[in-house]
Design an enzyme around this catalytic site. Structure first.
Site, PDB file in Angstrom:
ATOM      1  N   SER A 113      -7.565 -24.690 -20.776  1.00  0.00           N
ATOM      2  CA  SER A 113      -8.054 -24.118 -22.029  1.00  0.00           C
ATOM      3  C   SER A 113      -8.014 -25.104 -23.189  1.00  0.00           C
ATOM      4  O   SER A 113      -7.157 -25.991 -23.243  1.00  0.00           O
ATOM      5  CB  SER A 113      -7.223 -22.883 -22.386  1.00  0.00           C
ATOM      6  OG  SER A 113      -5.852 -23.215 -22.432  1.00  0.00           O
ATOM      7  N   GLN A 115      -6.713 -25.697 -26.523  1.00  0.00           N
ATOM      8  CA  GLN A 115      -5.460 -25.119 -26.991  1.00  0.00           C
ATOM      9  C   GLN A 115      -4.791 -26.035 -28.000  1.00  0.00           C
ATOM     10  O   GLN A 115      -5.182 -27.189 -28.187  1.00  0.00           O
ATOM     11  CB  GLN A 115      -4.521 -24.912 -25.795  1.00  0.00           C
ATOM     12  CG  GLN A 115      -4.195 -26.214 -25.071  1.00  0.00           C
ATOM     13  CD  GLN A 115      -3.402 -25.984 -23.801  1.00  0.00           C
ATOM     14  OE1 GLN A 115      -2.190 -26.195 -23.781  1.00  0.00           O
ATOM     15  NE2 GLN A 115      -4.090 -25.548 -22.738  1.00  0.00           N
ATOM     16  N   HIS A 117      -0.483 -26.465 -29.713  1.00  0.00           N
ATOM     17  CA  HIS A 117       0.890 -25.980 -29.679  1.00  0.00           C
ATOM     18  C   HIS A 117       1.442 -25.950 -31.096  1.00  0.00           C
ATOM     19  O   HIS A 117       1.320 -26.934 -31.835  1.00  0.00           O
ATOM     20  CB  HIS A 117       1.750 -26.876 -28.790  1.00  0.00           C
ATOM     21  CG  HIS A 117       1.169 -27.064 -27.420  1.00  0.00           C
ATOM     22  ND1 HIS A 117       0.927 -26.006 -26.568  1.00  0.00           N
ATOM     23  CD2 HIS A 117       0.765 -28.173 -26.767  1.00  0.00           C
ATOM     24  CE1 HIS A 117       0.411 -26.471 -25.442  1.00  0.00           C
ATOM     25  NE2 HIS A 117       0.298 -27.778 -25.547  1.00  0.00           N
ATOM     26  N   LYS A 140       6.095 -27.665 -29.145  1.00  0.00           N
ATOM     27  CA  LYS A 140       5.773 -28.193 -27.821  1.00  0.00           C
ATOM     28  C   LYS A 140       4.930 -29.467 -27.919  1.00  0.00           C
ATOM     29  O   LYS A 140       3.820 -29.523 -27.395  1.00  0.00           O
ATOM     30  CB  LYS A 140       5.039 -27.121 -27.007  1.00  0.00           C
ATOM     31  CG  LYS A 140       4.884 -27.463 -25.520  1.00  0.00           C
ATOM     32  CD  LYS A 140       3.994 -26.422 -24.848  1.00  0.00           C
ATOM     33  CE  LYS A 140       3.689 -26.784 -23.418  1.00  0.00           C
ATOM     34  NZ  LYS A 140       2.706 -25.878 -22.794  1.00  0.00           N
ATOM     35  N   GLU A 142       3.728 -32.951 -26.569  1.00  0.00           N
ATOM     36  CA  GLU A 142       3.676 -33.310 -25.158  1.00  0.00           C
ATOM     37  C   GLU A 142       2.972 -34.641 -24.943  1.00  0.00           C
ATOM     38  O   GLU A 142       2.241 -35.130 -25.815  1.00  0.00           O
ATOM     39  CB  GLU A 142       2.999 -32.211 -24.336  1.00  0.00           C
ATOM     40  CG  GLU A 142       1.538 -31.975 -24.679  1.00  0.00           C
ATOM     41  CD  GLU A 142       0.935 -30.769 -23.949  1.00  0.00           C
ATOM     42  OE1 GLU A 142       1.675 -29.805 -23.685  1.00  0.00           O
ATOM     43  OE2 GLU A 142      -0.267 -30.803 -23.659  1.00  0.00           O
ATOM     44  N   HIS A 279      -6.531 -29.753 -27.860  1.00  0.00           N
ATOM     45  CA  HIS A 279      -6.712 -30.569 -26.668  1.00  0.00           C
ATOM     46  C   HIS A 279      -6.999 -29.673 -25.466  1.00  0.00           C
ATOM     47  O   HIS A 279      -6.776 -28.464 -25.490  1.00  0.00           O
ATOM     48  CB  HIS A 279      -5.485 -31.444 -26.391  1.00  0.00           C
ATOM     49  CG  HIS A 279      -4.230 -30.662 -26.151  1.00  0.00           C
ATOM     50  ND1 HIS A 279      -3.452 -30.164 -27.182  1.00  0.00           N
ATOM     51  CD2 HIS A 279      -3.607 -30.283 -25.006  1.00  0.00           C
ATOM     52  CE1 HIS A 279      -2.420 -29.529 -26.681  1.00  0.00           C
ATOM     53  NE2 HIS A 279      -2.482 -29.574 -25.362  1.00  0.00           N
ATOM     54  N   ARG A 298      -4.516 -20.444 -27.471  1.00  0.00           N
ATOM     55  CA  ARG A 298      -5.781 -20.777 -26.800  1.00  0.00           C
ATOM     56  C   ARG A 298      -6.964 -20.185 -27.561  1.00  0.00           C
ATOM     57  O   ARG A 298      -6.841 -19.150 -28.195  1.00  0.00           O
ATOM     58  CB  ARG A 298      -5.802 -20.229 -25.368  1.00  0.00           C
ATOM     59  CG  ARG A 298      -4.673 -20.718 -24.487  1.00  0.00           C
ATOM     60  CD  ARG A 298      -4.731 -20.073 -23.099  1.00  0.00           C
ATOM     61  NE  ARG A 298      -3.603 -20.475 -22.281  1.00  0.00           N
ATOM     62  CZ  ARG A 298      -2.430 -19.869 -22.258  1.00  0.00           C
ATOM     63  NH1 ARG A 298      -2.236 -18.806 -23.040  1.00  0.00           N
ATOM     64  NH2 ARG A 298      -1.466 -20.304 -21.480  1.00  0.00           N
ATOM     65  N   LYS A 304      -7.781 -16.412 -20.202  1.00  0.00           N
ATOM     66  CA  LYS A 304      -6.530 -15.879 -20.735  1.00  0.00           C
ATOM     67  C   LYS A 304      -6.703 -15.407 -22.183  1.00  0.00           C
ATOM     68  O   LYS A 304      -7.760 -15.558 -22.787  1.00  0.00           O
ATOM     69  CB  LYS A 304      -5.433 -16.940 -20.655  1.00  0.00           C
ATOM     70  CG  LYS A 304      -5.051 -17.334 -19.232  1.00  0.00           C
ATOM     71  CD  LYS A 304      -3.917 -18.351 -19.245  1.00  0.00           C
ATOM     72  CE  LYS A 304      -3.502 -18.738 -17.834  1.00  0.00           C
ATOM     73  NZ  LYS A 304      -2.401 -19.728 -17.835  1.00  0.00           N
TER      74      LYS A 304
END
Length: 424
Positions: A113, A115, A117, A140, A142, A279, A298, A304
């Site tokens: 997706s 998305q 964070h 989050k 990453e 991203h 998302r 989802k």
């Protein structure tokens, strides 16, 4: 009982880890995640399921376990609470009795997706308001380190590229002529304070368009590009858009991808995503590390739950190509990847047959993952641990690790960012 207590005192602990069968994962027969999970846990694989993520850490959504005498399973998180000294004092003082990082392997067959964070403050707010959707209150950040050729969408394109995007007729139709003209009149000299609000308005209008309008626009875009590919070479982004449309027909994420940087990584290159940066992973296999969190907002390329307003309001709208990390060599066999986040770093070790390497003791905990080959690993206790692909080991703080390869050996280590200890 004495042998059990001694077992818990070992500075190296083998872990059995968790797997995720998300829809975008690679088919079982092709998936590195499936292979590692099977060898790690001894579990039977479902040949009809996609295998997307292999989780190594303490997050309750995908916990890791210590196994004693082949039967008794204790979660890594509960063991750390009983043995906090293995985390090191600096980590205990900063993050309490838990790992600050979550280690993963990703096998991506189709786009995950679009998305972002949330940062810490927003994460806490979202968790409080919607705990069923945003299941924890941590941020989050990453980083993904490519194991195979990989592709991703990451961050917004430059102003120059954005102006080109806003000449695409289907996009003009969705976001409106007034929005387009306001961006086309901007120059680089206008500065971010003028560009960002306009980009936010355009992107929010795009992502908020009705499903019926989006479906029609995507269909017209697909039809036009299929016709034009017979008379001209489509751009990389146009080819990507057709791939995404095939995976997610009529999805607004197909159009949104025009606004985002299309990044291609070769093995050994890494990409990091800060808080509130859009991203999506498109394809490939990678090692991923992040702060211990499963918070995802998302808004496209997904079946989802979507939270378009939250996503569009939280983004930084920073423009430009993302930084690609290629690692800093620590010795002939180990490269270190240092993102600008204090929770984690990744070491990649490629050790030829018959060679040795030492991982110096660090003040925090580490997790080691073997992805290729066989060898021996031991600490100063001199007890040797035979390791092979799929093995995951937790290593206590202040523990020097020696590795000897019996064949070509590929392993990855993640731990708290070494810059954190330098600043402590």
């Amino acid at each position: 009982m004495k042998s059990k207590q001694q077992h818990w005192k070992n500075k190296l602990q083998r872990l059995h880890c968790s797997v995720k069968n998300y829809d975008w994962g690679q088919p079982c027969s092709d998936s590195l995640v499936a292979k590692l999970f099977s060898m790690n846990s001894g579990s039977q694989l479902d040949q009809n399921e996609p295998y997307a993520e292999f989780w190594m850490g303490t997050h309750e959504s995908g916990p890791s376990f210590l196994v004693f005498d082949g039967s008794e399973r204790v979660t890594l998180k509960s063991w750390l609470l009983e043995n906090p000294s293995v985390l090191g004092q600096n980590v205990l003082d900063k993050w309490g009795g838990d790992l600050p990082f979550l280690f993963k392997v990703l096998s991506v067959a189709k786009a995950s997706s679009i998305q972002a964070h949330p940062d810490k403050e927003l994460a806490r707010t979202l968790h409080k308001l919607h705990p069923d959707v945003y299941k924890d209150g941590n941020h989050k950040p990453e980083m993904a380190l490519a194991v195979t050729e990989s592709e991703a969408l990451c961050g917004f394109v430059t102003l120059e590229e954005l102006k080109a995007v806003l000449t695409i007729p289907e996009i003009v139709e969705l976001v409106g002529v007034e929005n387009v003209e306001s961006i086309l009149q901007i120059t680089d000299q206008d500065g971010e304070e003028k560009i960002k609000p306009l980009l936010k308005t355009v992107f929010t209008d795009l992502m908020s368009a009705s499903k019926e309008r989006v479906t029609g626009v995507v269909e017209r875009l697909r039809t036009r590009l299929h016709k034009e590919r017979h008379v001209r070479q489509l751009t990389d982004k146009e080819q990507l858009v057709l791939r995404l449309e095939k995976q997610y027909p009529g999805d607004v994420g197909v159009i949104a991808s025009f606004f985002l940087n299309h990044v291609k990584l070769t093995p050994g290159e890494a990409l990091f995503h800060g808080a509130n940066e859009p991203h999506a992973y498109i394809c490939g296999e990678c090692i991923e590390c992040m702060a211990t969190s499963d918070n995802v907002v998302r808004a496209g390329l997904t079946p989802k739950h979507r939270d378009v307003q939250t996503l569009c309001s939280m983004l930084t709208y920073k423009q430009g190509s993302p930084e690609i990390l290629r690692g800093v060599p620590l010795n002939p066999y180990v490269n270190r990847y240092l993102p600008p986040f204090e929770e984690f770093e990744i070491d990649c070790c490629i050790l030829p047959q018959g060679e040795k390497v030492v991982f110096p003791a660090v003040p925090g905990p580490s997790i080691f993952l073997v992805t290729v080959g066989d060898g021996m690993m031991n600490s100063e206790s001199l007890k040797e641990h035979q390791v092979t692909e799929g093995d995951v080991l937790f290593v206590a703080a202040n523990t020097e690790i020696f590795v000897i390869s019996a064949s070509d050996l590929h392993l990855y280590r993640t731990g708290v960012n070494s810059r954190f200890f330098q600043a402590s």
